[in-house]
Scaffold this active site. Structure first.
Site, PDB file in Angstrom:
ATOM      1  CD  GLU A 272      -2.839  -1.120  -0.019  1.00 24.01           C
ATOM      2  OE1 GLU A 272      -3.293   0.170  -0.340  1.00 24.01           O
ATOM      3  OE2 GLU A 272      -3.446  -2.080  -0.555  1.00 24.01           O
ATOM      4  CD1 TRP A 275      -2.554   3.279  -4.351  1.00 22.61           C
ATOM      5  CD2 TRP A 275      -2.438   1.667  -5.642  1.00 22.61           C
ATOM      6  NE1 TRP A 275      -3.496   3.416  -5.421  1.00 22.61           N
ATOM      7  CE2 TRP A 275      -3.623   2.448  -6.190  1.00 22.61           C
ATOM      8  CE3 TRP A 275      -1.831   0.529  -6.476  1.00 22.61           C
ATOM      9  CZ2 TRP A 275      -4.240   2.351  -7.375  1.00 22.61           C
ATOM     10  CZ3 TRP A 275      -2.825   0.450  -7.768  1.00 22.61           C
ATOM     11  CH2 TRP A 275      -3.727   1.217  -8.060  1.00 22.61           C
ATOM     12  CD1 TRP A 303     -18.438  13.247 -17.825  1.00 22.85           C
ATOM     13  CD2 TRP A 303     -18.862  11.554 -16.148  1.00 22.85           C
ATOM     14  NE1 TRP A 303     -17.270  12.238 -17.567  1.00 22.85           N
ATOM     15  CE2 TRP A 303     -17.484  11.475 -16.649  1.00 22.85           C
ATOM     16  CE3 TRP A 303     -19.662  10.996 -15.036  1.00 22.85           C
ATOM     17  CZ2 TRP A 303     -16.733  10.419 -15.994  1.00 22.85           C
ATOM     18  CZ3 TRP A 303     -18.798  10.159 -14.319  1.00 22.85           C
ATOM     19  CH2 TRP A 303     -17.400   9.892 -14.952  1.00 22.85           C
ATOM     20  CG  ASN A 338      -8.331   2.980   0.454  1.00 22.19           C
ATOM     21  OD1 ASN A 338      -8.194   4.207   0.069  1.00 22.19           O
ATOM     22  ND2 ASN A 338      -8.090   1.905   0.084  1.00 22.19           N
ATOM     23  CD1 TRP A 356     -13.312  11.233 -13.661  1.00 20.97           C
ATOM     24  CD2 TRP A 356     -12.011  12.636 -12.425  1.00 20.97           C
ATOM     25  NE1 TRP A 356     -12.410  11.854 -14.508  1.00 20.97           N
ATOM     26  CE2 TRP A 356     -11.349  12.589 -13.659  1.00 20.97           C
ATOM     27  CE3 TRP A 356     -11.220  13.022 -11.208  1.00 20.97           C
ATOM     28  CZ2 TRP A 356     -10.344  13.197 -13.969  1.00 20.97           C
ATOM     29  CZ3 TRP A 356     -10.010  14.019 -11.743  1.00 20.97           C
ATOM     30  CH2 TRP A 356      -9.591  14.057 -13.025  1.00 20.97           C
ATOM     31  CD1 TRP A 379     -11.147  11.494  -5.630  1.00 21.90           C
ATOM     32  CD2 TRP A 379     -12.884  10.757  -6.797  1.00 21.90           C
ATOM     33  NE1 TRP A 379     -11.934  11.602  -4.752  1.00 21.90           N
ATOM     34  CE2 TRP A 379     -13.003  11.222  -5.093  1.00 21.90           C
ATOM     35  CE3 TRP A 379     -14.036  10.463  -7.228  1.00 21.90           C
ATOM     36  CZ2 TRP A 379     -14.156  11.361  -4.389  1.00 21.90           C
ATOM     37  CZ3 TRP A 379     -15.382  10.345  -6.709  1.00 21.90           C
ATOM     38  CH2 TRP A 379     -15.436  10.778  -5.191  1.00 21.90           C
TER      39      TRP A 379
END
Length: 478
Positions: A272, A275, A303, A338, A356, A379
Site C-alpha cells: 500500500e 501504491w 456525465w 479507504n 469524478w 478518483w
C-alpha cells in the site's frame, strides 16, 4: 558555510536529507513559505482540512526547530531575497513532484545558481524517484502489479538520523504562524479535531509505533473493515512529510523480521505504501492527471450536470447507509476509511453519474491527507478513466458492500446514529425494511432518514450504458 533549507512537504527533523546535509556544512537557516495558489500557478491548492493540519504541523515543527522562519508569498522571489539578506552560500531543499512545483523549483534552481549559490535538492518523500523505475521497453509503468514487482527489486536506503549538531543561523524577519490564517473560524468546523489527530513528527512516530504493535496483525484481511482499527492512518503524516516512507518501510521490515507471523500482513502494508509511490509515478509522467481523463476515451462519457444530488452526497444524505456513514466520517474527522472512499466515490460516479472531478474537489477540501497524486489517481481509478482501472465498468453495490465490510453495522451506527436502533439485517438497505421494523427503530424514511437518491439496479444499468459509449469511442479510435 550557512545554508538556507527550504521546508515544504518534509516537516520533520529525522530522515530529512536537505537538513542533514546542510547541518554537516555549518549553520542552517530553516525556512517555510506559504505560497498562495495565485503565486504558483497551482490549480489544485490546499483545501480547508489540509490547511488545518498544516497549521498544527508547523506549530509542532517550530517546537522541534526553534528559529524556523515563516514567510508568505512567492518562493521565486522570497528565497533569493532571504538568501541575500541572510548572507547564505547555499540553498538546499527536498524534492516535490507536483507539476507546478517541478516548474517552480527548476526555474529557482537555475536562477540561484546563476547568482552564485550552491543549490542541491534531495529525495525525501518517495522511496523511488519517478525516473528510476521504467518498463523493459522504456517509459513509465501504467499498471501497478509490474510496478510493485520491479520496485521490490530495489534496495531501500537507510533512513537518516536527526543531525548530530544543528546550529541555527540568525535572521531578523518572518511571520507569526497565526498570520497564515490557516484555521477555520466562522464556523470552526474542525472543533474537536485536536482530540482525533496529533499532527507533527512526534505524532507520526507514535502513530506508526501504535499501528505496528496493535494494527498490523490481520492487516491483509481486516484493512477493508471500517469498523475495525486495522489501518495505519499515517496518510496525513506522510502527506506533510512528518514521517518518511523510508522510516515506515524499515520499521515495518524490522517488525516482520522479529515476528515472522506478520510477514504477509507486513508485505501487504508495504504494497500500500508502494501504491502511493505508483500514484506519484503517474502524476510525474502524466502531469494532467488531476484535471483530465487519463484514458481520453472517457471524454465521451455522458456525465450528468450536478444539481441537488451532489450536495446530498457531500452531506451524507444519499439514503444508502454505508455511503452516508463515510461522508459523515469525512466531514466530522477529515478522514474516511479507504474501502469506504471507494464505495462513496463509486456511488458519486456510477450511481449519480457525476464527473469524478466533483468528488476529487470535495475530497481535496475535506481530507487531511488530500495528496494531489493519490487523490487524483484514486478518483480516476474508481471512475475507470485512470491507470490500472480494470474492470473499468465495475459498479460497487452499496448494499452488499456494507454487508460485507461492516457486517455487524458498527461503522454505520457510529456515523449514522438515526439508524442505530434498526436491526442489522435491515441496516444496509432501510428502504427495503418492513414498516414494523422501521417503526420499532423510530425511523421515518424521507423524514428522519432520507429515501435513496436512486435505485441501485436502475443506476447500474444507466452507468453501464454510459460505459458502452466509452467502449464504442475506444473502438472508433482503434
Amino acid at each position: 558555510m550557512t545554508t538556507l533549507v527550504w521546508f515544504r512537504q518534509d516537516l520533520r527533523i529525522k530522515d530529512n536529507p536537505a537538513l542533514f546535509e546542510a547541518a554537516k556544512s555549518g549553520r542552517v537557516l530553516p525556512v517555510f513559505i506559504l505560497e498562495p495558489a495565485d503565486k504558483t500557478g497551482e490549480t489544485h491548492p490546499l483545501g480547508g482540512a489540509s490547511r488545518w493540519w498544516l497549521h498544527h504541523s508547523l506549530k509542532a515543527l517550530q517546537q522541534d526547530l526553534p528559529g524556523l522562519v515563516l514567510l508568505k508569498g512567492s518562493a521565486r522571489h522570497l528565497i533569493p531575497e532571504v538568501a541575500k539578506q541572510a548572507g547564505v552560500e547555499a540553498v538546499f531543499w527536498n524534492r516535490c513532484y507536483e507539476p507546478h512545483a517541478i516548474e517552480r523549483d527548476t526555474d529557482l534552481k537555475s536562477s540561484l545558481k546563476d547568482d552564485g549559490y550552491e543549490v542541491k535538492s534531495f529525495k525525501a518523500s518517495l522511496l523511488y524517484e519517478p525516473w528510476e523505475l521504467e518498463t523493459q521497453s522504456g517509459g513509465p509503468y501504467k499498471v501497478y502489479s509490474p510496478f510493485w514487482k520491479a520496485a521490490r527489486q530495489i534496495e531501500i536506503d537507510d533512513a537518516l538520523p536527526a543531525p548530530e549538531k544543528l546550529e541555527i543561523a540568525d535572521y531578523d524577519g518572518g511571520e507569526e504562524l497565526e498570520s497564515f490564517d490557516l484555521l477555520p473560524k466562522k464556523p470552526d468546523w474542525a472543533k474537536g479535531w485536536e482530540g482525533l489527530w496529533t499532527p507533527g513528527e512526534a505524532g507520526a512516530s507514535e502513530r506508526l509505533g501504535s499501528f505496528l504493535e496493535e494494527g498490523l496483525k490481520g492487516y491483509g484481511k481486516l484493512r477493508n473493515r471500517p469498523d475495525l482499527p486495522n489501518v495505519s492512518r499515517l496518510s496525513p503524516h506522510l502527506h506533510f512529510g512528518e514521517i518518511s516512507p523510508r522510516q515506515i518501510w524499515h520499521a515495518t521490515q524490522d517488525v516482520m523480521d522479529r515476528r515472522s507471523s506478520l510477514g504477509d500482513d507486513g508485505m501487504k502494508f508495504l504494497s500500500e505504501i508502494a501504491w502511493r509511490e505508483f500514484s506519484h509515478n503517474l502524476l510525474y509522467h502524466f502531469p494532467k492527471l488531476p484535471s483530465e481523463n487519463w484514458r481520453s476515451t472517457f471524454d465521451e462519457y455522458p456525465w450528468k450536470e450536478p444539481e441537488g444530488e451532489l450536495v446530498k452526497w457531500q452531506k451524507g444524505q444519499t439514503g444508502y447507509p454505508i455511503v452516508d456513514a463515510g461522508m459523515r466520517e469525512l466531514w466530522q474527522t477529515g478522514y474516511m476509511h479507504n474501502r469506504v472512499r471507494m464505495i462513496a466515490a463509486s456511488f458519486l460516479i456510477k450511481h449519480l453519474r457525476l464527473h469524478w472531478r466533483h468528488g476529487e474537489a470535495w475530497f481535496r477540501d475535506t481530507l487531511v491527507d488530500a495528496d494531489l497524486a493519490n487523490n487524483s489517481a484514486g478518483w480516476q481509478w474508481v471512475a475507470g478513466s485512470g491507470a490500472d482501472a480494470a474492470p473499468y465498468f465495475r459498479v460497487f453495490n452499496p448494499i452488499t458492500q456494507g454487508e460485507k465490510f461492516d457486517p455487524d453495522g458498527d461503522y454505520i451506527r457510529q456515523w449514522v446514529p438515526e439508524l442505530r436502533e434498526l436491526e442489522t439485517q435491515y441496516l444496509f438497505a432501510p428502504f427495503d425494511a418492513p414498516a414494523e421494523a422501521l417503526e420499532k427503530a423510530g425511523i421515518k424514511l424521507g423524514d428522519t432518514y432520507p429515501k435513496p437518491l436512486v435505485d441501485h439496479a436502475k443506476a447500474r444499468e444507466a452507468a453501464l450504458e454510459g460505459y458502452e459509449v466509452v467502449k464504442q469511442a475506444g473502438q472508433d479510435d482503434a
